[in-house]
Design a protein around this motif. Sequence first.
Motif, PDB file in Angstrom:
ATOM      1  N   THR A 275       2.118  -5.917  -1.089  1.00  0.00           N
ATOM      2  CA  THR A 275       3.262  -5.201  -0.524  1.00  0.00           C
ATOM      3  C   THR A 275       3.033  -4.929   0.961  1.00  0.00           C
ATOM      4  O   THR A 275       3.965  -5.045   1.775  1.00  0.00           O
ATOM      5  N   ILE A 276       1.801  -4.592   1.333  1.00  0.00           N
ATOM      6  CA  ILE A 276       1.500  -4.337   2.743  1.00  0.00           C
ATOM      7  C   ILE A 276       1.603  -5.632   3.540  1.00  0.00           C
ATOM      8  O   ILE A 276       2.106  -5.638   4.675  1.00  0.00           O
ATOM      9  N   PHE A 474       1.520   3.186   0.144  1.00  0.00           N
ATOM     10  CA  PHE A 474       0.979   1.818   0.150  1.00  0.00           C
ATOM     11  C   PHE A 474      -0.330   1.795   0.947  1.00  0.00           C
ATOM     12  O   PHE A 474      -0.332   1.673   2.157  1.00  0.00           O
ATOM     13  N   ASP A 475      -1.446   1.941   0.236  1.00  0.00           N
ATOM     14  CA  ASP A 475      -2.776   1.950   0.842  1.00  0.00           C
ATOM     15  C   ASP A 475      -3.520   0.716   0.343  1.00  0.00           C
ATOM     16  O   ASP A 475      -3.565   0.462  -0.860  1.00  0.00           O
ATOM     17  N   PRO A 476      -4.143  -0.059   1.250  1.00  0.00           N
ATOM     18  CA  PRO A 476      -4.719  -1.349   0.836  1.00  0.00           C
ATOM     19  C   PRO A 476      -5.999  -1.247   0.021  1.00  0.00           C
ATOM     20  O   PRO A 476      -6.372  -2.222  -0.642  1.00  0.00           O
ATOM     21  N   ILE A 477      -6.700  -0.114   0.049  1.00  0.00           N
ATOM     22  CA  ILE A 477      -8.000  -0.054  -0.617  1.00  0.00           C
ATOM     23  C   ILE A 477      -8.172   1.190  -1.479  1.00  0.00           C
ATOM     24  O   ILE A 477      -8.957   1.184  -2.427  1.00  0.00           O
ATOM     25  N   PHE A 502       2.490   3.053   5.196  1.00  0.00           N
ATOM     26  CA  PHE A 502       1.495   2.025   4.938  1.00  0.00           C
ATOM     27  C   PHE A 502       0.170   2.395   5.587  1.00  0.00           C
ATOM     28  O   PHE A 502       0.106   3.173   6.525  1.00  0.00           O
ATOM     29  N   GLY A 503      -0.898   1.771   5.083  1.00  0.00           N
ATOM     30  CA  GLY A 503      -2.192   1.874   5.722  1.00  0.00           C
ATOM     31  C   GLY A 503      -3.170   2.714   4.942  1.00  0.00           C
ATOM     32  O   GLY A 503      -2.840   3.367   3.953  1.00  0.00           O
ATOM     33  N   HIS A 554      13.763  -3.088   4.636  1.00  0.00           N
ATOM     34  CA  HIS A 554      13.955  -4.542   4.621  1.00  0.00           C
ATOM     35  C   HIS A 554      12.867  -5.294   3.856  1.00  0.00           C
ATOM     36  O   HIS A 554      12.823  -6.522   3.924  1.00  0.00           O
ATOM     37  N   LEU A 555      12.014  -4.582   3.138  1.00  0.00           N
ATOM     38  CA  LEU A 555      10.962  -5.291   2.399  1.00  0.00           C
ATOM     39  C   LEU A 555      11.578  -6.308   1.449  1.00  0.00           C
ATOM     40  O   LEU A 555      12.471  -5.968   0.667  1.00  0.00           O
TER      41      LEU A 555
END
Length: 560
Positions: A275-276, A474-477, A502-503, A554-555
């Motif tokens: 998603t990111i 939305f966190d990548p880790i 995000f992030g 807009h995702l």
Amino acid sequence: MEYYKLVVLALSFASTVSCMASSHHGGPQIQWGSCDPSVVSDTSLSCGFLEVPLDYQDPSVGKARLALIKANATGERRGSVVFNPGGPGGSGLEVVNELKDLLLGFSGGVYDVISWDPRGVGNLTVPGEVFCFDDFAEYTAFFNGTIELTGIEETGNFTDPADINALLAQAPIMQKKYEQLAQKCMQSPSGKFLKYIGTAAAVRDIVSIANALDGPDAPINYIGTSYGTLIGSWLVNMFPERVGRVVLDGVFDPIVFATQEPSLSMPSQLISTDTIYKAIITGCALSGPSGCAAASEGDGPLDIDAKLQALMKTAYDATKLNASVPMTSGAIRNVLFGEMYFPADWSNLMNEEYPQMVQIVNGEAPANATLRRRSRQLIDRSPLVKRGSQPNDSPSFTGSAIYCADSVDLRGTTMEQVFKGIIPAAQNVSHLVGSTWPVAFYRCSFWPVRSVERYHGPFNKTLANKILVLSNLFDPITPLPGAETVARLLGKDAVLVRQNGFGHITVAEPSTCLNDITAAYFANGTLPANNTLCEVDADYEVFSGVNTADILAHLPRTDV
């Protein structure tokens, strides 16, 4: 956003001592003095040391020495708040030097912000950084011809049987290498200290720091980000009666860590990465050619995705013809994964690093040593806290030393089993980065040392004060479910606040809403409703002319 960038500091201390802290508490004292101005640029910061037992259960083993840094409260001081930036392996000294104003603002300015280089970090704390090789040349010779240096080569969401077979063929080789690596680390100068490095020791060190600063009965205030939230989960459950104001941001799931091998649970941490990735290519498309070099006129997100996939395919094809290509598809994946952590880096990724990678892969430019080193290092440690090159560029193994010393006992897991977890992760969890390699976690099934003390629960103790648990959507880790688990376990003693962005950790993007919540909490204990959702500030642009709300709106809904 310079504080997200690599910080190269060889920290040392001036000999002048300005004051004696906490002598009225008895016990260990901290002498605060000036920091060396050639390495700590902010002259308002103070530095010092604290001696603590290497083993709190057996003081006869000897002493550890913690290197400390302090940022004075800007308002009327109400005590101290201890900060850990994560990693594991993050230098608190470096991060406070870079982020003093952010941290003082985060805590409302009414506490001294204290941090430290935990055991295994830097060269001032003893035991210090964990090195297992004399230099980078020895490291590369040791891992020559393996995925440790190239990453995993795969295409088409890891569905090609040839790619699967190629990876599985490396299993016995990599298992032997990781077993030999562990023995090299054991035989290194760090080896005798490895069982005294870990999260329980970090928790007890925090208590020692707090006792020295505010007294043995005072509430302990703490801010932990990323891996620092695992320290925080252990802290509030090991010492529930000492809990003061505590904020955990970007939360590791302590139950998963206490019950599963890190090498097998890694896929659960990657659930937000695709998603990111969609957010990055969406922001690039919305900004257009004027704000994103990867975009052509009229491009949508899928067009930009096609370019990135083509770049990885070109690198993949070149690697099949020549194993020593300057940039592999695995290395490109590592760069993309690392840059997911901070939206502040996305514009640089697409405007600077993407064109460089295209030139390198197409043979139009020599391999960029900085970019290759970045791809190699990004994943072992969050970019926020990553340190620069060590002497002779020898890689640090502190991240593995801490994660693995804390993790569950060895269970006889083979590298083939580890690989057989990675393949479905790339097929089903994250097409883009499910096959990321190397990662510090993956060494733990072959690491022979466990800490002299570990805490594996319970994680639902009744706390002296309520804590604040924060997460981006939305966190990548450290994805949102980790924060939800911690908040659910603590029940009425925790309040979850989510940020619609995000992030990695909420400070990856600015939010006045969240800043106001943390400042009010630290100032007077005020907490918002559980599950509050904060928005990212609208005037913060991720790409030129594009903010977080634009990207969220807009995702693309289709799989990419």
